[in-house]
Design an enzyme around this catalytic site. Structure first.
Site, PDB file in Angstrom:
ATOM      1  N   LYS A   1      50.967  13.364  56.206  1.00  0.00           N
ATOM      2  CA  LYS A   1      51.403  14.061  57.170  1.00  0.00           C
ATOM      3  C   LYS A   1      53.116  13.941  56.826  1.00  0.00           C
ATOM      4  CE  LYS A   1      52.266  12.177  62.316  1.00  0.00           C
ATOM      5  NZ  LYS A   1      52.174  10.713  62.867  1.00  0.00           N
TER       6      LYS A   1
ATOM      7  N   CYS B   1      48.665  14.049  64.405  1.00  0.00           N
ATOM      8  CA  CYS B   1      49.254  13.061  66.012  1.00  0.00           C
ATOM      9  C   CYS B   1      50.301  14.227  66.643  1.00  0.00           C
ATOM     10  CB  CYS B   1      48.810  12.112  65.834  1.00  0.00           C
ATOM     11  SG  CYS B   1      49.142  10.831  67.066  1.00  0.00           S
TER      12      CYS B   1
ATOM     13  N   GLU C   1      42.862  11.036  63.180  1.00  0.00           N
ATOM     14  CA  GLU C   1      43.642   9.477  62.108  1.00  0.00           C
ATOM     15  C   GLU C   1      43.360   8.270  62.485  1.00  0.00           C
ATOM     16  OE1 GLU C   1      48.787   8.988  62.809  1.00  0.00           O
ATOM     17  OE2 GLU C   1      46.761   9.751  64.844  1.00  0.00           O
TER      18      GLU C   1
END
Length: 533
Positions: A330, A381, A270
């Site tokens: 995301k 994440c 990321e």
């Protein structure tokens, strides 16, 4: 109060980096002991104490660079859930099979905490402390909720046994060791549930799962590192991208020299491109250079401009010939980290909210991407903590789970090892290799049995290049989805409702005293006037 505080602190020690996983059982046990026989209000206060002594140290990384106020506010908000849990534990404590209902309430509390507010925060679920425990294997059968339930029911049974041993012998009790009948069935039910769970966990062999003979693929994981830890990890323009390009070009030179095998795909973390490569020609050229040098597609992470005034945290498949291809946006941006809910309201408490100048928008589709002929399930994440987000990519056909993450903003804290433990549970749950790719660590390759095959250090440059197994089977946890969580939560909430119904029932009148018998009269123990009366 001491029991509640100690329970929260000991539960924290069960999580990384302490990794004292047996203490996860002690936490629920001490909370049950503290709440036993208390009123609902007093129990909720004890639960709040438990939640604070657990969450404050567990989430200390959240304030490492932004100050104590956000950390304390986050911890207090999470402690509220433990206050509600404790009231429920006090309510069901007098029921038959109380340890079973107590454990179900733990699952219900974690289910709520994982969803509310602002999409929830699953950090600190009991199951995530068990990566090194036999109970981790239960994730393959019922996901993280079943693992949490097994921990909680074990701790609740421990508390029940302690309470039983403390009772005076002259007081009859059937809560743990009844004499027979329906009471016996209800009281032994927690044992009949927990014992098979432990047996399955200990005896389960991950190598004999439902997965067919696994194929393998060459994967390279690049951790390029960042110039510095903290919120301004990317303040030096293009430094993060240059680090990852350099590491990839170096790997390509090793492959060309025959000292390294050629990978089939490369994984970057990321934010590995700290400049939007879709609108910045210099960034695009650098990524092209890295992809052409290694000769295979790279899954990069980038912050993209748009749509509109928003930003997008994305994973992009970058082909050496055609450039940018498939993207994953995301789906669960982090509140207060990637977007600011109710910005004007929270500004009353801290001007730190304005450090986040622009909000990220949420994607809509699961991160199922074709990277070099391999179906990759991409989660970014914190998304690894959310059951549904990871399950979606596996149901979408992912053969390999990739967690792209940037932990530079949390420094040398326990955030990275805590997140890594979540990846280990996901590997077991879905019978898939999990690749964690971080800008600054901890990057890792996790086999399908939850064992860590390779791992980087924090804030170092690191490259992994080897074959990993691809998954194609379907675990029971994948097939049943959230059903165990729903069922266990319903049992816990239903038990609380039933206990409240019982509390509202009027107390039964005591039975009348037995009549005086003729033998008593004959013994002369009752005056004649009384018997005549």
């Amino acid at each position: 109060m001491v029991l509640a505080a100690a329970g929260g602190a000991l539960l924290w020690l069960a999580f990384p980096s302490w990794n004292l996983w047996p203490l996860a059982v002690v936490g629920p046990a001490l909370l049950s002991l503290a709440c036993h026989g208390r009123s609902l209000i007093r129990a909720s206060a004890l639960g709040g104490v438990f939640g604070l002594t657990f969450m404050l140290p567990l989430l200390s990384w959240s304030g490492i660079f932004v100050g104590s106020w956000p950390w304390i506010a986050l911890s207090v908000s999470q402690a509220v859930f433990y206050a509600v849990l404790a009231a429920g534990l006090a309510a069901v404590g007098s029921l038959r099979a109380a340890p079973l209902w107590s454990a179900a309430l733990w699952v219900a509390m974690e289910a709520g905490r994982s969803r509310w507010p602002f999409g929830g925060l699953p950090w600190g679920r009991l199951g995530f402390s068990q990566a090194d425990s036999p109970l981790a294997q239960l994730a393959a059968f019922g996901g993280v909720p079943l693992t949490s339930f097994a921990v909680a029911v074990t701790g609740s049974l421990l508390a029940s046994v302690i309470l039983q041993r403390r009772r005076p012998r002259c007081v009859p009790d059937v809560s743990v060791w009844p004499r027979g009948g329906r009471s016996a069935v209800l009281a032994t039910l927690p044992w009949l549930v927990s014992t098979p769970l432990w047996a399955v966990a200990v005896l389960h062999d991950p190598a004999s799962g439902v997965r067919p003979q696994a194929s393998s693929v060459g994967v390279a994981v690049i951790q390029g590192n960042v110039p510095r830890a903290g919120l301004d990890f990317n303040a030096q323009r293009r430094a993060v991208l240059d680090n990852h390009v350099r590491a990839t070009v170096d790997l390509a030179a090793e492959v060309a020299a025959g000292r390294q095998p050629a990978p089939q795909l490369v994984i970057w973390p990321e934010n590995s491109s700290d400049i939007d490569p879709l609108v910045n020609p210099d960034a695009r050229a650098e990524i092209d250079r890295a992809a052409q040098a290694i000769g295979v597609p790279i899954l990069i992470g980038a912050v993209l401009e748009g749509p509109g005034i928003f930003l997008t945290n994305a994973g992009i498949v970058w082909d050496p010939a055609t450039g940018a291809g498939q993207q994953y946006a995301k789906r669960h941006p982090v509140p207060f980290g990637e977007y600011m809910p109710a910005r004007s309201f929270f500004r009353f408490f801290s001007d730190q909210v304005d450090l986040l100048r622009r909000d990220f928008t949420a994607g809509q589709d699961p991160g199922v991407l074709d990277v070099g002929g391999v179906t990759v399930g991409d989660v970014i994440c914190f998304e690894v903590a959310y059951d549904g987000l990871v399950a979606d990519v596996v149901r979408g056909g992912a053969e390999l789970i990739v967690v792209q993450t940037n932990n530079a903003t949390f420094g040398y804290t326990d955030e990275s090892p805590q997140q890594l433990a979540m990846g280990r549970l996901r590997a077991i749950e879905f019978d898939r290799t999990v690749v964690v790719s971080a800008t600054s660590g901890l990057s890792a390759v996790i086999d399908a049995d939850g064992s860590v095959r390779a791992r980087s250090d924090l804030f170092t440059s690191w490259t992994f290049n080897d074959t990993v197994a691809l998954g194609g089977g379907t675990t029971l946890a994948t097939r049943v989805g959230a059903v165990p969580e729903y069922v266990l939560s319903a049992l816990g909430v239903g038990a609380v409702a039933w206990s409240l119904v019982i509390r509202r029932r009027p107390a039964a009148a005591p039975p009348p005293p037995p009549p005086l018998t003729s033998s008593v009269k004959a013994a002369g123990t009752v005056p004649q006037e009384m018997t005549d009366l």
